[in-house]
Structure formats: structure tokens, C-alpha cells
Design a protein around this motif. Sequence first.
Motif, mmCIF file in Angstrom:
data_model
loop_
_atom_site.group_PDB
_atom_site.id
_atom_site.type_symbol
_atom_site.label_atom_id
_atom_site.label_comp_id
_atom_site.label_asym_id
_atom_site.label_seq_id
_atom_site.Cartn_x
_atom_site.Cartn_y
_atom_site.Cartn_z
ATOM 1 N N PRO A 1 -45.528 9.322 -18.834
ATOM 2 C CA PRO A 1 -46.652 10.001 -19.467
ATOM 3 C C PRO A 1 -46.133 11.093 -20.404
ATOM 4 C CG PRO A 1 -46.362 10.809 -17.228
ATOM 5 C CD PRO A 1 -45.381 9.687 -17.419
ATOM 6 N N ALA A 2 -46.853 11.334 -21.474
ATOM 7 C CA ALA A 2 -46.452 12.344 -22.463
ATOM 8 C C ALA A 2 -46.887 13.723 -21.976
ATOM 9 C CB ALA A 2 -47.053 12.022 -23.823
ATOM 10 N N VAL A 3 -46.218 14.157 -20.914
ATOM 11 C CA VAL A 3 -46.469 15.473 -20.334
ATOM 12 C C VAL A 3 -45.124 16.076 -19.941
ATOM 13 C CG1 VAL A 3 -48.765 14.853 -19.438
ATOM 14 C CG2 VAL A 3 -46.754 14.567 -17.977
ATOM 15 N N GLU A 4 -45.142 17.356 -19.641
ATOM 16 C CA GLU A 4 -43.931 17.999 -19.158
ATOM 17 C C GLU A 4 -43.437 17.253 -17.921
ATOM 18 O OE1 GLU A 4 -42.286 22.390 -17.800
ATOM 19 O OE2 GLU A 4 -44.414 22.112 -18.201
ATOM 20 N N ASP A 5 -42.154 16.967 -17.867
ATOM 21 C CA ASP A 5 -41.515 16.245 -16.768
ATOM 22 C C ASP A 5 -42.004 14.800 -16.635
ATOM 23 O OD1 ASP A 5 -39.933 18.474 -15.886
ATOM 24 O OD2 ASP A 5 -41.736 19.300 -14.932
ATOM 25 N N GLY A 6 -42.593 14.264 -17.699
ATOM 26 C CA GLY A 6 -43.114 12.902 -17.651
ATOM 27 C C GLY A 6 -42.061 11.875 -17.286
ATOM 28 N N GLU A 7 -40.861 12.014 -17.848
ATOM 29 C CA GLU A 7 -39.803 11.049 -17.543
ATOM 30 C C GLU A 7 -39.402 11.129 -16.079
ATOM 31 O OE1 GLU A 7 -36.560 11.002 -20.309
ATOM 32 O OE2 GLU A 7 -37.926 10.928 -22.029
ATOM 33 N N ALA A 8 -39.320 12.328 -15.540
ATOM 34 C CA ALA A 8 -38.966 12.484 -14.125
ATOM 35 C C ALA A 8 -40.067 11.930 -13.229
ATOM 36 C CB ALA A 8 -38.705 13.958 -13.805
ATOM 37 N N ILE A 9 -41.325 12.171 -13.589
ATOM 38 C CA ILE A 9 -42.454 11.639 -12.818
ATOM 39 C C ILE A 9 -42.389 10.120 -12.810
ATOM 40 C CG2 ILE A 9 -44.966 11.346 -12.811
ATOM 41 C CD1 ILE A 9 -45.095 14.266 -13.938
ATOM 42 N N GLN A 10 -42.177 9.530 -13.979
ATOM 43 C CA GLN A 10 -42.106 8.075 -14.097
ATOM 44 C C GLN A 10 -40.951 7.525 -13.270
ATOM 45 O OE1 GLN A 10 -44.272 6.156 -15.619
ATOM 46 N NE2 GLN A 10 -43.228 4.185 -15.635
ATOM 47 N N ARG A 11 -39.807 8.142 -13.389
ATOM 48 C CA ARG A 11 -38.612 7.672 -12.675
ATOM 49 C C ARG A 11 -38.853 7.714 -11.155
ATOM 50 N NH1 ARG A 11 -35.392 10.516 -15.265
ATOM 51 N NH2 ARG A 11 -35.534 12.400 -14.006
ATOM 52 N N GLU A 12 -39.395 8.823 -10.673
ATOM 53 C CA GLU A 12 -39.620 8.952 -9.236
ATOM 54 C C GLU A 12 -40.742 8.028 -8.757
ATOM 55 O OE1 GLU A 12 -39.421 12.853 -7.450
ATOM 56 O OE2 GLU A 12 -38.333 13.597 -9.204
ATOM 57 N N LEU A 13 -41.754 7.831 -9.588
ATOM 58 C CA LEU A 13 -42.823 6.905 -9.243
ATOM 59 C C LEU A 13 -42.265 5.493 -9.102
ATOM 60 C CD1 LEU A 13 -45.805 6.104 -8.855
ATOM 61 C CD2 LEU A 13 -45.975 5.938 -11.348
ATOM 62 N N GLU A 14 -41.495 5.058 -10.086
ATOM 63 C CA GLU A 14 -40.920 3.715 -10.032
ATOM 64 C C GLU A 14 -39.982 3.558 -8.840
ATOM 65 O OE1 GLU A 14 -39.433 1.939 -13.665
ATOM 66 O OE2 GLU A 14 -40.828 3.159 -14.841
ATOM 67 N N THR A 15 -39.206 4.590 -8.540
ATOM 68 C CA THR A 15 -38.316 4.541 -7.377
ATOM 69 C C THR A 15 -39.128 4.349 -6.099
ATOM 70 O OG1 THR A 15 -36.637 5.901 -8.461
ATOM 71 C CG2 THR A 15 -36.597 5.837 -6.051
ATOM 72 N N GLY A 16 -40.219 5.083 -5.976
ATOM 73 C CA GLY A 16 -41.079 4.941 -4.801
ATOM 74 C C GLY A 16 -41.706 3.566 -4.708
ATOM 75 N N LEU A 17 -42.156 3.037 -5.844
ATOM 76 C CA LEU A 17 -42.764 1.708 -5.850
ATOM 77 C C LEU A 17 -41.737 0.627 -5.518
ATOM 78 C CD1 LEU A 17 -45.113 2.030 -8.952
ATOM 79 C CD2 LEU A 17 -45.737 2.167 -6.515
ATOM 80 N N ARG A 18 -40.503 0.807 -6.008
ATOM 81 C CA ARG A 18 -39.450 -0.154 -5.679
ATOM 82 C C ARG A 18 -39.128 -0.110 -4.179
ATOM 83 N NH1 ARG A 18 -37.213 2.150 -9.458
ATOM 84 N NH2 ARG A 18 -36.842 1.521 -11.555
#
Length: 192
Positions: free
Chosen positions: A102-119
Motif C-alpha cells: 500500500p502507498a502508505v508509510e511502512d507499506g513495503e514492510a506491511i506487505q512483506r509481513e502480511l505475505e509472510t504470515g499468509l505463506r
Amino acid sequence: MGARRSFLVVSCVSVLALAAAGCGGGGGGTKYSGASPETWAATVCGALTNWAQGLQANSRKLGSGLRNASITTVKARFVVFMKNAGTSADTMIDRVHRVGPPAVEDGEAIQRELETGLRSARASFGRAEKRAKSLSTSNAQSFASGVTALGRDIRKELRATGEAFYNLGDKYGNEQLNNATSDEPACNTVSS
């Protein structure tokens, strides 16, 4: 089979609800690259909702197809259910990955951690499939005990994944993303 069937649905839906609720926090005037918070929320929650609905439908189908079936047939269908749960999780994770952060502060970290959790959630179904394949069909009680233990382990793993999603919300407070997930109907479906 009703209890075994429902544990998957309840656990998966709980994890998915945590994913939608777990990503909140902060805004500001800085521009960030990525998907708009609204597009991100719609895509992520839509993917999670589709996955949960698919699991529920497959779970009902599994339960209704087991009446008067042999242990060997039950095992085979259970293994297929786990395999399909993993395959549908792959589809969900791919959709979440393609939308990008998401185009928000820490968006890349949020995405990375979300995907890690989903995996991690997806991996639990892969492990469950392997264990389901090794369940003994020589004794009904042994088979039932094995399925019960398998269900307990999946619930435990999915609960841990859910806690990680909750921690995302605490770790990255983002008001824009919070608002986007609150306003997105698919997110409301996931969290209900």
C-alpha cells in the motif's frame, strides 16, 4: 466429521479476520509508492474473502460426501481437501502479492509481513496434507485420533499466524490504511 470440518473453517476465517483488522495506522503529507490504500484494501480483503468462502464451500462439500464412506474414502477426500486448501491459498497469496504494498508509510514492510504470515498459513495446509496422507486407515479410532490431532495443530498454527497479523496493526499504525480497510465492504465480510 462435523467437528473436523468446522475447525478448518473457523480457524481460517479467524485468521483472515485478523489480517483485515491488523493493518492500521498513521498518514501524513509524504507520498509513498504502491497501490492506493483503497485498492490495496479491496484486493487484499477480496482475496482473503474468496479464499475463506472457498474453504467453507469445500468444507461443506467434504462433510456431506463422507456419510457412510469407508475410512479409505474419507482419508482420500480429506487429503484432497487439504491439497485444495493449499492451492487456493496460493491463488490468494498471488493476488495479495500482485497488488503490491500500500502507498502508505511502512507499506513495503506491511506487505512483506502480511505475505509472510499468509505463506505461514498456507504452509500449515501443506504440512497437514502430508500428515493426512500418512494417517492409518486400519483402525477407525486411530484414524479419528489422527484427524483430531491434525486439526488441533492446524488451529494452533493459524492462531499463531493471526497473532502475527494483530501485531502488524500494533507495529504499523496507519490511519489511511485503517480507514481504507474500514470502508471496504470485503474487509467487513472478512472480519465478520
